[in-house]
Design an enzyme around this catalytic site. Sequence first.
Site: not given
Ligand code: UD1
Length: 338
Positions: A10, A12, A35, A125, A150, A154, A232, A296
Site C-alpha cells: 500500500g 505508506i 487496495n 491516526s 474508522y 484506531k 492540517r 464536509r
Molecule cells: C481524513 C480522515 C482521517 C483519516 C485521514 C486518512 C475525515 C474527517 N478524516 O483526514 O480520519 O485518518 O483522512 O488519510 O475524513 N478537502 C477539500 N476537498 C476535498 C478533500 C479534502 O476541501 O476534495 C479538505 C478537507 O475538508 C480537509 C483537508 O482538505 O480540511 C484534508 O482532507 P483529507 O485529505 O480528507 O484529510 P482529513 O480530513 O484530515
Amino acid sequence: MKILVTGGLGFIGSHTVVELQNKGFEVVIVDNLSNASEKVIDGIIAITGKKPLFENFDLRDKPKVEDFFSRHNDIEGVIHFAASKAVGESVEKPLLYYENNLGVLTYILQELSKKGSANFIFSSSCTVYGQADKMPITEDAPVKSAESPYGNTKQVGEEIIQDTCKVTPHISAIALRYFNPFGAHPSVEIGELPSGVPQNLVPFITQTGIGLREQLSVFGDDYPTADGTCIRDYIHVVDLAKAHVAALQRLVNDENEENYEVFNLGTGTGSSVLEVIKSFERVSGKKLNYKIVRRRAGDVIEAYADTTKANAVLGWRAESTLDEAMKSAWDWEQKIRS
Ligand code: UD1
C-alpha cells in the site's frame, strides 16, 4: 533481521519497505491486494535493488495467519499497515472495518504473544484527537469520541495493544499517530494509487491538475482560521516511512522505556486548504480549478502535531517542505498518467 510488513504494497507500507530495505532489514510483505498492486514490488526493487518476500493472503483468515507465523518463526518485528481507511465507507460498512482493522490486529497479537519477544508497530491516526482543544497537539491530549467506525478502530486498536502489552511484557509496541501523509518517492517508482475518486485532498488536487477531475471542491471557507479553510499537518510519505524505521530501531535496540508508547508523526506546521492549493500551483505552474462548497460533515477545524516527543525520543524529524512533497506528488501523477 526479518520484519513482517502487513499491507506492505500500500501507500505508506511500500515507502516503509523501501526505507527498511535501505537500512538492511529483510522484509516479508503480506498483502491481499485489496487496495494495492503487485507491480509495486517492481518499484521497490527499482529503488532498493532488493526483492522483498511477498505472500498474498487475507489476514482475516486466522489459520493462514497461524501458518504464516509458524513458517516464519524468525520474524523479529511486525509493522502493521493492513487496514481499511475510508471514513465514509466505514460508516456504511462498520462490521467490515471492525473485522479488518481490529479482528486481524487480535490475530497478530495472539501470534506475537506466543513468541519469546516481539516488536510491534501500529498505524494509528491523529483522528483519535478529534478537534483537540490546544494546538499544536501533544500525545497527552485527550482522545475524543470517534466520529466514524474508522476512527473508532484506531482508538480501540490502540487500547487493544495497550491492554495486551500490560499482560505480555515481552511484546514491545509503538503506536504512530499519523497526521496527513501525501507525496511519492522522489524516484517516482512508487507513490499513491487511490482507487476511484480520491477522498483525500492532495490526490484530488493532482488528479484535477492532470485533467482527470474537472474541479476540486474546497469544503468550507467559513472556518475560524486565517483564510477560512481547515488546517492540517501535511507530511511527506518518505518522512513518515523513515519514522517507522526509527521506531523499529528503538524497539529492537531495547531503548524503549515502557513496552507501549505513542508518537505523533507530523511536520509540526499547519497548512490551510488554500495554502495547499497554492503550493500545487507553485510547483506545477498550473492554475487549479476549484470552488468553495459547503463544509464536509465530520471535518475538524484544525489539527497539527507537536512533534517534540518524536524529535527527542526517536531522533527523527520531517525534513521535506510542503512544496518538495507536493512536487513528488505532482511528478508521480504525471508519470502514472503518461
Ligand atoms: C481524513 C480522515 C482521517 C483519516 C485521514 C486518512 C475525515 C474527517 N478524516 O483526514 O480520519 O485518518 O483522512 O488519510 O475524513 N478537502 C477539500 N476537498 C476535498 C478533500 C479534502 O476541501 O476534495 C479538505 C478537507 O475538508 C480537509 C483537508 O482538505 O480540511 C484534508 O482532507 P483529507 O485529505 O480528507 O484529510 P482529513 O480530513 O484530515
